[in-house]
Design a protein around this motif. Structure first.
Motif, mmCIF file in Angstrom:
data_model
loop_
_atom_site.group_PDB
_atom_site.id
_atom_site.type_symbol
_atom_site.label_atom_id
_atom_site.label_comp_id
_atom_site.label_asym_id
_atom_site.label_seq_id
_atom_site.Cartn_x
_atom_site.Cartn_y
_atom_site.Cartn_z
ATOM 1 N N VAL A 73 -3.107 -3.094 -1.284
ATOM 2 C CA VAL A 73 -2.594 -1.803 -0.826
ATOM 3 C C VAL A 73 -3.537 -0.695 -1.280
ATOM 4 C CG1 VAL A 73 -0.587 -0.260 -0.790
ATOM 5 C CG2 VAL A 73 -0.246 -2.722 -1.133
ATOM 6 N N LYS A 74 -3.771 0.241 -0.388
ATOM 7 C CA LYS A 74 -4.609 1.396 -0.709
ATOM 8 C C LYS A 74 -3.930 2.227 -1.795
ATOM 9 C CE LYS A 74 -7.127 5.096 1.560
ATOM 10 N NZ LYS A 74 -7.444 5.682 2.877
ATOM 11 N N ALA A 75 -4.685 2.543 -2.834
ATOM 12 C CA ALA A 75 -4.169 3.340 -3.945
ATOM 13 C C ALA A 75 -5.312 4.157 -4.528
ATOM 14 C CB ALA A 75 -3.578 2.419 -5.019
ATOM 15 N N SER A 76 -4.983 5.016 -5.458
ATOM 16 C CA SER A 76 -6.021 5.763 -6.177
ATOM 17 C C SER A 76 -6.475 4.924 -7.366
ATOM 18 C CB SER A 76 -5.468 7.099 -6.672
ATOM 19 O OG SER A 76 -4.512 6.882 -7.696
ATOM 20 N N LEU A 77 -7.616 5.260 -7.914
ATOM 21 C CA LEU A 77 -8.093 4.559 -9.111
ATOM 22 C C LEU A 77 -7.120 4.742 -10.275
ATOM 23 C CD1 LEU A 77 -11.908 5.318 -8.837
ATOM 24 C CD2 LEU A 77 -10.825 3.050 -8.690
ATOM 25 N N ALA A 78 -6.518 5.935 -10.390
ATOM 26 C CA ALA A 78 -5.554 6.191 -11.463
ATOM 27 C C ALA A 78 -4.300 5.330 -11.278
ATOM 28 C CB ALA A 78 -5.189 7.672 -11.504
ATOM 29 N N ASP A 79 -3.788 5.248 -10.048
ATOM 30 C CA ASP A 79 -2.611 4.412 -9.785
ATOM 31 C C ASP A 79 -2.934 2.943 -10.026
ATOM 32 O OD1 ASP A 79 -1.097 6.636 -9.125
ATOM 33 O OD2 ASP A 79 -1.335 6.368 -6.959
ATOM 34 N N GLN A 80 -4.121 2.528 -9.616
ATOM 35 C CA GLN A 80 -4.555 1.142 -9.836
ATOM 36 C C GLN A 80 -4.507 0.810 -11.325
ATOM 37 O OE1 GLN A 80 -8.850 0.134 -9.953
ATOM 38 N NE2 GLN A 80 -8.411 -1.007 -8.057
ATOM 39 N N ALA A 81 -5.097 1.665 -12.144
ATOM 40 C CA ALA A 81 -5.129 1.430 -13.591
ATOM 41 C C ALA A 81 -3.718 1.392 -14.179
ATOM 42 C CB ALA A 81 -5.969 2.506 -14.278
ATOM 43 N N GLU A 82 -2.857 2.284 -13.737
ATOM 44 C CA GLU A 82 -1.487 2.343 -14.254
ATOM 45 C C GLU A 82 -0.695 1.083 -13.879
ATOM 46 O OE1 GLU A 82 2.473 5.011 -13.437
ATOM 47 O OE2 GLU A 82 0.563 6.064 -13.509
ATOM 48 N N ALA B 138 -8.008 -5.186 -6.264
ATOM 49 C CA ALA B 138 -8.144 -5.916 -5.001
ATOM 50 C C ALA B 138 -9.589 -6.336 -4.772
ATOM 51 C CB ALA B 138 -7.666 -5.048 -3.836
ATOM 52 N N PRO B 139 -9.797 -7.569 -4.272
ATOM 53 C CA PRO B 139 -11.162 -8.002 -3.958
ATOM 54 C C PRO B 139 -11.779 -7.097 -2.885
ATOM 55 C CG PRO B 139 -9.581 -9.817 -3.677
ATOM 56 C CD PRO B 139 -8.800 -8.572 -3.949
ATOM 57 N N HIS B 140 -13.028 -6.840 -2.979
ATOM 58 C CA HIS B 140 -13.828 -6.079 -2.007
ATOM 59 C C HIS B 140 -13.531 -4.579 -1.993
ATOM 60 C CE1 HIS B 140 -14.933 -10.036 -0.616
ATOM 61 N NE2 HIS B 140 -13.689 -10.299 -0.285
ATOM 62 N N THR B 141 -12.276 -4.169 -2.065
ATOM 63 C CA THR B 141 -11.918 -2.756 -1.945
ATOM 64 C C THR B 141 -11.444 -2.143 -3.258
ATOM 65 O OG1 THR B 141 -9.698 -3.411 -1.240
ATOM 66 C CG2 THR B 141 -11.304 -2.931 0.500
ATOM 67 N N GLY B 142 -11.379 -2.947 -4.298
ATOM 68 C CA GLY B 142 -10.867 -2.478 -5.580
ATOM 69 C C GLY B 142 -11.632 -1.317 -6.170
ATOM 70 N N ARG B 143 -12.927 -1.247 -5.905
ATOM 71 C CA ARG B 143 -13.717 -0.138 -6.464
ATOM 72 C C ARG B 143 -13.293 1.219 -5.899
ATOM 73 N NH1 ARG B 143 -17.149 -2.654 -2.763
ATOM 74 N NH2 ARG B 143 -18.116 -1.276 -1.245
ATOM 75 N N PHE B 144 -12.516 1.181 -4.794
ATOM 76 C CA PHE B 144 -11.996 2.416 -4.190
ATOM 77 C C PHE B 144 -10.556 2.692 -4.622
ATOM 78 C CE2 PHE B 144 -15.034 0.588 -1.091
ATOM 79 C CZ PHE B 144 -16.032 1.541 -1.225
#
Length: 127
Positions: A54-63, A75-81
């Motif tokens: 799912v598309k998220a912000s880096l801050a939301d991803q970390a949380e 997420a593979p491939h798109t996690g850096r975004f």
């Protein structure tokens, strides 16, 4: 979680949450179901392995990952975004639905965001 029953999120639930959003549609890409607003993807569902990205912000991803690293991952491939990957078997349905809604909000044009029904708007994470 002794004594509590964990309810597994199903691919059909994720599909329903994505498709209930204004102008969302499903397309198969890369052997997976992708959910889009116009041409932009906000959810990638891999039913064969029981995960949703799912598309998220880096801050939301970390949380999310800090809160439950067994369910959430980069997420593979798109996690850096900022994209996150959820393992459906371990995901909390309320939390995952909220993340799907936020992914749609991050993708949809402003005009569509304003058209989001109040009952769905109430499920978005508070800012």
């Amino acid at each position: 979680m002794c004594g509590l029953l964990q309810v597994m999120v199903t691919p059909d639930q994720v599909r329903g949450w994505a498709l209930e959003l204004p102008e969302a549609h499903e397309e198969e890409t890369w052997g997976a179901a992708t959910f889009r607003v116009r041409t932009k993807i906000f959810v990638i569902l891999r039913e064969d392995v029981g995960v949703a990205s799912v598309k998220a912000s880096l801050a939301d991803q970390a949380e999310l990952i800090a809160g439950d690293g067994r369910t959430w991952a980069v997420a593979p491939h798109t996690g850096r975004f900022g994209w996150v990957q959820a393992t459906l078997a371990g995901a909390d349905p309320t939390e995952l639905r909220s993340v799907v809604l936020e992914g749609w909000r991050r993708t949809a044009p402003r005009r569509l965001q304003l058209a989001l029904p109040d009952d769905l708007r109430a499920l978005l994470p508070r800012r």
